[in-house]
Write a protein that holds these residues in place. Structure first.
Motif, PDB file in Angstrom:
ATOM      1  N   THR A  19      44.538  34.394  39.841  1.00 60.59           N
ATOM      2  CA  THR A  19      43.748  35.855  40.441  1.00 60.59           C
ATOM      3  C   THR A  19      43.476  35.712  42.017  1.00 60.59           C
ATOM      4  O   THR A  19      43.104  34.698  42.232  1.00 60.59           O
ATOM      5  CB  THR A  19      43.192  36.501  39.184  1.00 60.59           C
ATOM      6  OG1 THR A  19      41.586  35.787  39.443  1.00 60.59           O
ATOM      7  CG2 THR A  19      43.224  35.626  37.780  1.00 60.59           C
ATOM      8  N   LEU A  71      42.026  44.585  38.350  1.00 61.05           N
ATOM      9  CA  LEU A  71      41.056  43.997  37.967  1.00 61.05           C
ATOM     10  C   LEU A  71      39.976  45.013  37.299  1.00 61.05           C
ATOM     11  O   LEU A  71      39.117  44.335  35.842  1.00 61.05           O
ATOM     12  CB  LEU A  71      41.021  42.128  37.510  1.00 61.05           C
ATOM     13  CG  LEU A  71      42.065  41.450  37.740  1.00 61.05           C
ATOM     14  CD1 LEU A  71      41.411  40.193  38.389  1.00 61.05           C
ATOM     15  CD2 LEU A  71      42.690  41.278  36.550  1.00 61.05           C
ATOM     16  N   ARG A  74      40.024  47.399  32.934  1.00 64.00           N
ATOM     17  CA  ARG A  74      39.724  46.416  31.509  1.00 64.00           C
ATOM     18  C   ARG A  74      40.952  46.934  30.728  1.00 64.00           C
ATOM     19  O   ARG A  74      41.251  46.108  30.440  1.00 64.00           O
ATOM     20  CB  ARG A  74      37.979  47.085  30.425  1.00 64.00           C
ATOM     21  CG  ARG A  74      38.653  46.325  28.609  1.00 64.00           C
ATOM     22  CD  ARG A  74      37.699  44.620  29.808  1.00 64.00           C
ATOM     23  NE  ARG A  74      36.454  44.890  30.523  1.00 64.00           N
ATOM     24  CZ  ARG A  74      35.250  45.296  29.499  1.00 64.00           C
ATOM     25  NH1 ARG A  74      35.072  44.873  28.546  1.00 64.00           N
ATOM     26  NH2 ARG A  74      33.988  45.174  30.117  1.00 64.00           N
ATOM     27  N   THR A  77      43.257  44.390  32.079  1.00 66.11           N
ATOM     28  CA  THR A  77      43.284  43.643  32.161  1.00 66.11           C
ATOM     29  C   THR A  77      43.772  42.921  30.912  1.00 66.11           C
ATOM     30  O   THR A  77      43.708  41.635  30.674  1.00 66.11           O
ATOM     31  CB  THR A  77      41.984  42.952  32.801  1.00 66.11           C
ATOM     32  OG1 THR A  77      41.463  43.338  33.993  1.00 66.11           O
ATOM     33  CG2 THR A  77      41.089  41.461  32.310  1.00 66.11           C
ATOM     34  N   THR A  78      42.933  42.938  30.020  1.00 65.56           N
ATOM     35  CA  THR A  78      43.429  42.983  28.535  1.00 65.56           C
ATOM     36  C   THR A  78      44.787  42.924  28.763  1.00 65.56           C
ATOM     37  O   THR A  78      45.320  41.783  27.192  1.00 65.56           O
ATOM     38  CB  THR A  78      42.520  43.833  27.200  1.00 65.56           C
ATOM     39  OG1 THR A  78      41.227  43.718  27.281  1.00 65.56           O
ATOM     40  CG2 THR A  78      43.163  43.643  26.423  1.00 65.56           C
ATOM     41  N   ASN A  96      40.011  31.741  37.321  1.00 68.52           N
ATOM     42  CA  ASN A  96      39.526  32.861  37.426  1.00 68.52           C
ATOM     43  C   ASN A  96      39.213  32.834  38.953  1.00 68.52           C
ATOM     44  O   ASN A  96      38.069  32.861  39.213  1.00 68.52           O
ATOM     45  CB  ASN A  96      38.870  32.778  36.705  1.00 68.52           C
ATOM     46  CG  ASN A  96      39.497  33.873  35.553  1.00 68.52           C
ATOM     47  OD1 ASN A  96      39.929  35.081  35.327  1.00 68.52           O
ATOM     48  ND2 ASN A  96      39.038  33.167  33.682  1.00 68.52           N
ATOM     49  N   ALA A 124      36.383  40.457  33.738  1.00 68.16           N
ATOM     50  CA  ALA A 124      38.309  40.507  33.460  1.00 68.16           C
ATOM     51  C   ALA A 124      38.231  39.150  33.420  1.00 68.16           C
ATOM     52  O   ALA A 124      39.042  38.660  32.801  1.00 68.16           O
ATOM     53  CB  ALA A 124      38.344  41.026  35.101  1.00 68.16           C
ATOM     54  N   LEU A 128      40.440  36.980  30.377  1.00 67.09           N
ATOM     55  CA  LEU A 128      41.763  36.275  30.492  1.00 67.09           C
ATOM     56  C   LEU A 128      41.676  35.120  29.805  1.00 67.09           C
ATOM     57  O   LEU A 128      42.276  34.365  29.832  1.00 67.09           O
ATOM     58  CB  LEU A 128      41.831  36.429  32.691  1.00 67.09           C
ATOM     59  CG  LEU A 128      42.620  37.536  32.789  1.00 67.09           C
ATOM     60  CD1 LEU A 128      41.988  37.255  34.481  1.00 67.09           C
ATOM     61  CD2 LEU A 128      43.970  38.037  32.419  1.00 67.09           C
TER      62      LEU A 128
END
Length: 257
Positions: A19, A71, A74, A77-78, A96, A124, A128
């Motif tokens: 990321t 990110l 939420r 990101t999920t 990350n 975030a 992840l």
């Protein structure tokens, strides 16, 4: 004559998600992993087709897929975590790295800035790690690498949200390692020192502050994003199979001063 042992840093055949891969430290991490043999999925809020990181990874002979995800959202990101975990090809390495910073004195620090920084830098990465980590646990193997900070150890100035988030990342690294180390998943973090990136532009532009920082760095220079390459490959590879819950400073000696 016995065969030479396999290179423990070789990532050939592995798939890594990075990321914040578009520039700076994330760019250097993605290209370092590719140079070690990994294919890369790069994630960034502004990742364009044909990006520099895509060209660099492909130029090293590895595949690259770019995913544009905010990110700070939420739900997005999920969904990203769920989508990546459900793919036929498993993610072997999660880096990350994405982060952001907002500067203002604590007594004047807006709620919106504080919340935004914690969402990107702490929530975030957890979402992840939780999603991809569950898939790694089911397989019994995987590597999770967080990007922490010197402010995982120190307080900083005018960055209360960033310091809170990065201090929590260090704790999260240890918490996940405690749960996952015995199940084949390594969780560690890298704590970059003062690296010449967009996040430190304001510090480098302040002549007095920049000079005071340089005076404390035993290596005598600001770090570069490429200085993080070796630590990234180490923590993503078999070379770190017995390393768990570590926050590894790459700081030119700053913390040792």
């Amino acid at each position: 004559m016995a065969d030479a042992p396999a290179n423990p840093f070789d990532l050939t055949g592995r798939l890594a998600v990075v990321t914040g891969a578009r520039r700076g430290i994330g760019f250097a991490m993605a290209t370092a992993l590719a140079a070690a043999g990994a294919d890369v999925i790069g994630v960034s809020a502004q990742l364009e087709d044909g990006s520099e990181v895509e060209q660099a990874v492909r130029g090293l002979g590895r595949t690259f897929e770019g995913l544009r995800v905010d990110l700070s959202d939420r739900a997005a990101t999920t969904q990203l975590a769920a989508d990546l975990a459900a793919r036929d090809r498993p993610v072997d390495v999660l880096v990350n790295n994405a982060g952001t910073i907002r500067r203002a004195p604590a007594a004047e620090h807006p709620d919106a800035d504080f919340d935004h920084v914690l969402e990107v830098n702490l929530a975030a990465p957890f979402v992840l790690a939780r999603g991809l980590g569950a898939a790694m646990l089911a397989r019994g193997s995987g590597k999770v690498v967080f990007t922490a900070s010197l402010l995982s150890f120190q307080g900083g100035i005018n960055v209360p949200g960033y310091t809170a988030a990065k201090s929590a990342v260090a704790g999260l690294t240890r918490a996940l390692a405690n749960e996952w180390a015995g199940r084949g998943v390594n969780v560690n973090a890298i704590a970059p020192g003062y690296v010449a990136t967009d996040n430190t532009e304001a510090l480098r532009a302040d002549a007095a502050r920049s000079a005071s920082i340089l005076e404390r760095i035993p290596a005598g220079r600001w770090g570069t994003a490429d200085d993080l390459a070796g630590a990234t490959v180490f923590l993503a590879s078999r070379a770190s199979d017995y390393v768990h819950g570590v926050v590894l400073p790459v700081d030119g000696g700053w913390l040792g001063r």
